[in-house]
Write an enzyme that holds these catalytic residues in place. Structure first.
Site, PDB file in Angstrom:
ATOM      1  N   SER A  62      -0.428 -14.501  -7.971  1.00 24.09           N
ATOM      2  CA  SER A  62      -0.549 -15.114  -6.980  1.00 24.09           C
ATOM      3  C   SER A  62       0.884 -15.745  -6.480  1.00 24.09           C
ATOM      4  O   SER A  62       1.224 -16.346  -5.655  1.00 24.09           O
ATOM      5  CB  SER A  62      -1.270 -16.496  -7.212  1.00 24.09           C
ATOM      6  OG  SER A  62      -2.747 -16.187  -7.005  1.00 24.09           O
ATOM      7  N   ASP A 108      -1.204  -4.879  -6.495  1.00 19.01           N
ATOM      8  CA  ASP A 108      -2.518  -4.377  -6.697  1.00 19.01           C
ATOM      9  C   ASP A 108      -2.134  -2.688  -5.913  1.00 19.01           C
ATOM     10  O   ASP A 108      -2.702  -1.755  -6.536  1.00 19.01           O
ATOM     11  CB  ASP A 108      -2.924  -5.163  -5.587  1.00 19.01           C
ATOM     12  CG  ASP A 108      -4.558  -4.779  -5.176  1.00 19.01           C
ATOM     13  OD1 ASP A 108      -5.057  -4.051  -6.128  1.00 19.01           O
ATOM     14  OD2 ASP A 108      -5.247  -5.185  -4.359  1.00 19.01           O
ATOM     15  N   ASN A 150      -7.211  -8.176  -4.661  1.00 21.86           N
ATOM     16  CA  ASN A 150      -7.629  -9.401  -3.630  1.00 21.86           C
ATOM     17  C   ASN A 150      -9.253  -9.233  -3.647  1.00 21.86           C
ATOM     18  O   ASN A 150      -9.748  -8.361  -4.619  1.00 21.86           O
ATOM     19  CB  ASN A 150      -7.228  -8.806  -2.176  1.00 21.86           C
ATOM     20  CG  ASN A 150      -7.708  -7.311  -1.928  1.00 21.86           C
ATOM     21  OD1 ASN A 150      -8.842  -6.959  -2.204  1.00 21.86           O
ATOM     22  ND2 ASN A 150      -6.667  -6.406  -1.332  1.00 21.86           N
TER      23      ASN A 150
END
Length: 175
Positions: free
Chosen positions: A119, A36, A26
């Site tokens: 994404s 992440d 992010n």
């Protein structure tokens, strides 16, 4: 000689022995969910300390950190676009994520890199369209003078692995 080592692998990106893994980060670069969070946990607390000094990363760009406790020597953090219907340069921004990540890897003379499905999780980018962009950008890189010789597209589940594999079969190689 044309380099064409592009493959799909389903599993945990943090376990791959490649020179570089790409983190679908992010904008804060301070960790989050999905890949992440997994990368931050596996790399150890040194990664968060290092990322705090980077000051974030705009969508479409990329930043480099050491791999710390990962098998990979480097982590490239890139911020993919949030899908907002396709009329907000999402495809261009996603392609830029791949290109900018590959350039940073090349600057480290990396020969291998692994990408997650940028994404395609909570950011909502349609998987098929994202896979086509990923395959096209990776093939372009393999046909360029970059140091990259091997690219692994890492799928988080069976469905994404099938989507990536289909994109590889459907996306023609550049002449």
């Amino acid at each position: 000689m044309e380099k064409q080592d592009l493959s799909v692998w389903q599993g945990d990106i943090t376990r791959l022995s490649v020179d570089v893994i790409v983190n679908a980060a992010n904008e804060s670069l301070l960790g989050g969910g999905g890949v992440d969070g997994a990368i931050h946990r596996a790399a150890g607390p040194e990664l968060l300390t290092h990322c705090r000094r980077l000051g974030g990363c705009p969508t479409g760009e990329a930043r480099l950190t050491p791999g710390f406790r990962l098998p990979a020597r480097w982590i490239v953090h890139t911020v993919g676009p949030v899908w907002r219907g396709g009329g907000h340069q999402e495809a261009d921004l996603l392609a830029a994520c791949y290109r900018n990540s590959l350039v940073l890897a090349d600057q480290q003379a990396a020969s291998s890199i692994a990408f997650p499905a940028i994404s395609c999780g909570v950011y909502g980018f349609p998987a098929e369209a994202a896979a086509q962009i990923a395959v096209a950008e990776c093939r372009r890189a393999l046909e360029s003078p970059l140091s990259i010789e091997r690219i692994v597209l890492v799928a988080f589940d069976v469905k994404m692995a099938a989507v990536l594999t289909a994109a590889m079969q459907a996306t023609p190689r550049n002449p």
